[in-house]
Design a protein around this motif. Sequence first.
Motif, PDB file in Angstrom:
ATOM      1  N   ASP A   1       9.063  -2.922 -10.817  1.00  0.00           N
ATOM      2  CA  ASP A   1       7.609  -3.020 -10.834  1.00  0.00           C
ATOM      3  C   ASP A   1       7.063  -2.949  -9.407  1.00  0.00           C
ATOM      4  OD1 ASP A   1       7.994  -5.552  -9.683  1.00  0.00           O
ATOM      5  OD2 ASP A   1       7.486  -6.632 -11.521  1.00  0.00           O
ATOM      6  N   ARG A   2       5.772  -3.094  -9.254  1.00  0.00           N
ATOM      7  CA  ARG A   2       5.131  -2.973  -7.930  1.00  0.00           C
ATOM      8  C   ARG A   2       5.543  -4.074  -6.966  1.00  0.00           C
ATOM      9  NH1 ARG A   2      -1.195  -3.831  -9.278  1.00  0.00           N
ATOM     10  NH2 ARG A   2      -0.698  -2.142 -10.675  1.00  0.00           N
ATOM     11  N   PHE A   3       6.188  -5.127  -7.486  1.00  0.00           N
ATOM     12  CA  PHE A   3       6.657  -6.226  -6.636  1.00  0.00           C
ATOM     13  C   PHE A   3       8.148  -6.132  -6.355  1.00  0.00           C
ATOM     14  CE2 PHE A   3       3.177  -7.743  -9.371  1.00  0.00           C
ATOM     15  CZ  PHE A   3       2.205  -7.897  -8.408  1.00  0.00           C
ATOM     16  N   GLY A   4       8.796  -5.088  -6.878  1.00  0.00           N
ATOM     17  CA  GLY A   4      10.224  -4.883  -6.657  1.00  0.00           C
ATOM     18  C   GLY A   4      11.119  -5.557  -7.690  1.00  0.00           C
TER      19      GLY A   4
ATOM     20  N   CYS B   1       6.257 -10.789 -19.625  1.00  0.00           N
ATOM     21  CA  CYS B   1       5.766  -9.571 -20.291  1.00  0.00           C
ATOM     22  C   CYS B   1       4.302  -9.724 -20.694  1.00  0.00           C
ATOM     23  CB  CYS B   1       6.615  -9.253 -21.514  1.00  0.00           C
ATOM     24  SG  CYS B   1       8.316  -8.819 -21.137  1.00  0.00           S
ATOM     25  N   SER B   2       3.954 -10.911 -21.198  1.00  0.00           N
ATOM     26  CA  SER B   2       2.565 -11.100 -21.627  1.00  0.00           C
ATOM     27  C   SER B   2       1.617 -11.201 -20.434  1.00  0.00           C
ATOM     28  CB  SER B   2       2.445 -12.336 -22.518  1.00  0.00           C
ATOM     29  OG  SER B   2       2.860 -13.495 -21.824  1.00  0.00           O
ATOM     30  N   LEU B   3       2.126 -11.663 -19.299  1.00  0.00           N
ATOM     31  CA  LEU B   3       1.266 -11.782 -18.117  1.00  0.00           C
ATOM     32  C   LEU B   3       1.188 -10.501 -17.285  1.00  0.00           C
ATOM     33  CD1 LEU B   3       2.235 -15.333 -16.804  1.00  0.00           C
ATOM     34  CD2 LEU B   3       0.189 -14.673 -18.083  1.00  0.00           C
ATOM     35  N   TYR B   4       2.333  -9.827 -17.120  1.00  0.00           N
ATOM     36  CA  TYR B   4       2.401  -8.688 -16.196  1.00  0.00           C
ATOM     37  C   TYR B   4       2.808  -7.372 -16.856  1.00  0.00           C
ATOM     38  CZ  TYR B   4       2.706 -12.736 -13.123  1.00  0.00           C
ATOM     39  OH  TYR B   4       2.479 -13.924 -12.503  1.00  0.00           O
ATOM     40  N   GLY B   5       3.045  -7.374 -18.148  1.00  0.00           N
ATOM     41  CA  GLY B   5       3.569  -6.197 -18.836  1.00  0.00           C
ATOM     42  C   GLY B   5       2.690  -4.965 -18.770  1.00  0.00           C
ATOM     43  N   PHE B   6       1.423  -5.135 -18.509  1.00  0.00           N
ATOM     44  CA  PHE B   6       0.488  -4.000 -18.470  1.00  0.00           C
ATOM     45  C   PHE B   6       0.374  -3.381 -17.085  1.00  0.00           C
ATOM     46  CE2 PHE B   6      -1.793  -7.770 -17.324  1.00  0.00           C
ATOM     47  CZ  PHE B   6      -2.645  -7.362 -16.315  1.00  0.00           C
ATOM     48  N   LEU B   7       0.907  -4.041 -16.034  1.00  0.00           N
ATOM     49  CA  LEU B   7       0.772  -3.544 -14.660  1.00  0.00           C
ATOM     50  C   LEU B   7       1.704  -2.359 -14.421  1.00  0.00           C
ATOM     51  CD1 LEU B   7       0.682  -6.928 -12.706  1.00  0.00           C
ATOM     52  CD2 LEU B   7      -1.254  -5.460 -13.311  1.00  0.00           C
ATOM     53  N   THR B   8       1.161  -1.288 -13.879  1.00  0.00           N
ATOM     54  CA  THR B   8       1.971  -0.104 -13.594  1.00  0.00           C
ATOM     55  C   THR B   8       2.622  -0.224 -12.225  1.00  0.00           C
ATOM     56  OG1 THR B   8       0.089   1.063 -12.632  1.00  0.00           O
ATOM     57  CG2 THR B   8       0.500   1.402 -14.980  1.00  0.00           C
ATOM     58  N   ASN B   9       3.762   0.435 -12.079  1.00  0.00           N
ATOM     59  CA  ASN B   9       4.369   0.542 -10.757  1.00  0.00           C
ATOM     60  C   ASN B   9       3.795   1.783 -10.074  1.00  0.00           C
ATOM     61  OD1 ASN B   9       5.729   2.701 -11.928  1.00  0.00           O
ATOM     62  ND2 ASN B   9       7.763   1.835 -11.699  1.00  0.00           N
ATOM     63  N   GLU B  10       4.327   2.144  -8.930  1.00  0.00           N
ATOM     64  CA  GLU B  10       3.766   3.289  -8.193  1.00  0.00           C
ATOM     65  C   GLU B  10       3.922   4.602  -8.952  1.00  0.00           C
ATOM     66  OE1 GLU B  10       7.408   4.493  -5.223  1.00  0.00           O
ATOM     67  OE2 GLU B  10       6.015   2.946  -4.552  1.00  0.00           O
ATOM     68  N   ASP B  11       4.815   4.633  -9.944  1.00  0.00           N
ATOM     69  CA  ASP B  11       4.997   5.838 -10.748  1.00  0.00           C
ATOM     70  C   ASP B  11       4.217   5.787 -12.058  1.00  0.00           C
ATOM     71  OD1 ASP B  11       6.785   7.059  -8.907  1.00  0.00           O
ATOM     72  OD2 ASP B  11       8.426   5.840  -9.696  1.00  0.00           O
TER      73      ASP B  11
END
Length: 116
Positions: free
Chosen positions: A47-50, A63-73
């Motif tokens: 993810d964007r935090f590695g 997953c419920s807190l961060y599952g929607f965040l996209t990485n750089e791709d």
Amino acid sequence: VTPTNKPSQSNKLTVTPSVTPTNKPGQSNKPTVTPTVTCNDFIGWVDRFGDGCDWYEEYDYSCSLYGFLTNEDGITPNDACCQCGGGGAVTPSAAPSVTPVCYDYIGWFDSQGNGC
């Protein structure tokens, strides 16, 4: 003609339950093989935090807190990680086979527009 001996068998019907189940007509007693569907996380995804999918497995609330965040791709944990409902489902055949080490994500493109 007079019979000399009485029959040794009685006319009573004796029913003895079978220990081994019998099959209905048209059925076989051969075992059926039901393939198991397994899930594989996207190899090398972070993810964007590695953090990789293993982090999402360790912290099941993630997953419920961060599952929607996209990485750089542009790929989310919900897309990449089995723990979050993503990943790649693989149904192995009944016969053993060689499986590839890597699975392409269909429709995936990196930030420059390159696909797999």
